[in-house]
Design a protein around this motif. Sequence first.
Motif, PDB file in Angstrom:
ATOM      1  N   THR A  86      17.664  -4.563  34.620  1.00  0.00           N
ATOM      2  CA  THR A  86      18.913  -4.615  35.386  1.00  0.00           C
ATOM      3  C   THR A  86      20.091  -4.197  34.521  1.00  0.00           C
ATOM      4  O   THR A  86      20.953  -3.423  34.965  1.00  0.00           O
ATOM      5  CB  THR A  86      19.138  -6.035  35.951  1.00  0.00           C
ATOM      6  OG1 THR A  86      18.050  -6.380  36.808  1.00  0.00           O
ATOM      7  CG2 THR A  86      20.447  -6.124  36.721  1.00  0.00           C
ATOM      8  N   GLY A 124      28.934  -8.099  34.347  1.00  0.00           N
ATOM      9  CA  GLY A 124      28.318  -8.928  35.370  1.00  0.00           C
ATOM     10  C   GLY A 124      28.000 -10.300  34.839  1.00  0.00           C
ATOM     11  O   GLY A 124      28.430 -10.687  33.744  1.00  0.00           O
ATOM     12  N   ARG A 155      17.849 -13.623  35.669  1.00  0.00           N
ATOM     13  CA  ARG A 155      18.320 -12.403  36.325  1.00  0.00           C
ATOM     14  C   ARG A 155      19.773 -12.145  35.962  1.00  0.00           C
ATOM     15  O   ARG A 155      20.489 -13.035  35.523  1.00  0.00           O
ATOM     16  CB  ARG A 155      18.115 -12.446  37.828  1.00  0.00           C
ATOM     17  CG  ARG A 155      18.832 -13.530  38.564  1.00  0.00           C
ATOM     18  CD  ARG A 155      18.366 -13.600  40.035  1.00  0.00           C
ATOM     19  NE  ARG A 155      19.007 -14.700  40.699  1.00  0.00           N
ATOM     20  CZ  ARG A 155      19.950 -14.583  41.619  1.00  0.00           C
ATOM     21  NH1 ARG A 155      20.344 -13.381  42.012  1.00  0.00           N
ATOM     22  NH2 ARG A 155      20.499 -15.630  42.168  1.00  0.00           N
ATOM     23  N   HIS A 157      23.347 -10.019  37.435  1.00  0.00           N
ATOM     24  CA  HIS A 157      23.966  -9.476  38.645  1.00  0.00           C
ATOM     25  C   HIS A 157      25.248  -8.733  38.259  1.00  0.00           C
ATOM     26  O   HIS A 157      26.192  -9.361  37.777  1.00  0.00           O
ATOM     27  CB  HIS A 157      24.281 -10.600  39.638  1.00  0.00           C
ATOM     28  CG  HIS A 157      24.894 -10.104  40.899  1.00  0.00           C
ATOM     29  ND1 HIS A 157      24.148  -9.553  41.909  1.00  0.00           N
ATOM     30  CD2 HIS A 157      26.192 -10.047  41.289  1.00  0.00           C
ATOM     31  CE1 HIS A 157      24.956  -9.194  42.886  1.00  0.00           C
ATOM     32  NE2 HIS A 157      26.206  -9.474  42.537  1.00  0.00           N
ATOM     33  N   PHE A 172      30.303 -15.058  44.447  1.00  0.00           N
ATOM     34  CA  PHE A 172      28.957 -15.076  43.879  1.00  0.00           C
ATOM     35  C   PHE A 172      28.594 -16.469  43.390  1.00  0.00           C
ATOM     36  O   PHE A 172      27.478 -16.942  43.585  1.00  0.00           O
ATOM     37  CB  PHE A 172      28.828 -14.050  42.749  1.00  0.00           C
ATOM     38  CG  PHE A 172      27.410 -13.865  42.327  1.00  0.00           C
ATOM     39  CD1 PHE A 172      26.549 -13.075  43.063  1.00  0.00           C
ATOM     40  CD2 PHE A 172      26.915 -14.534  41.226  1.00  0.00           C
ATOM     41  CE1 PHE A 172      25.212 -12.941  42.708  1.00  0.00           C
ATOM     42  CE2 PHE A 172      25.590 -14.405  40.851  1.00  0.00           C
ATOM     43  CZ  PHE A 172      24.736 -13.601  41.594  1.00  0.00           C
TER      44      PHE A 172
END
Length: 154
Positions: A18, A33, A49, A51, A73
């Motif tokens: 990512t 992010g 993870r 984002h 978020f």
Amino acid sequence: MFKHSSPYLSLKKEVLSTLFEDVSQRSTIEACGVLLGTIDADGNWHVDRAHPLQNTADSPVYFEFAPEELLQFELLNPDQIIGVYHSHPTGYPRASDTDCENMQRVNQAQNIPWVWVIIKGPFNTPHHELTSASLIAYHHFANSGLKHITIHTG
């Protein structure tokens, strides 16, 4: 929270993918992010993870999240944000003065235990591959100040 002097950051392989995708798509500005996961009882960060968020500064040397995007978020993912990342597309290999000030403000003044990951560029070379050598992590501790955090990937 931190029970030993050398906490570490673990990043899953999917997180590296990512991050690589984000910095590749925004190779001329600071990609940025949030990192999601858990902080264990010993104070180690485990990132499951990442984002990407918009860099409202649209700058190669500075990033800023849109407060409403970060808040939205955070509301959709309560208690999951454990850090932030941003890139240095020019290849600057350490935290800038602005980075250090933000780390101290968030980690100490606001008492938010985030880890900070910087991804070193440049990202416009053919076959550029993101490795653990491309990453630097920091946290600003109350007793010892700004410290590098060891990164484990896999």
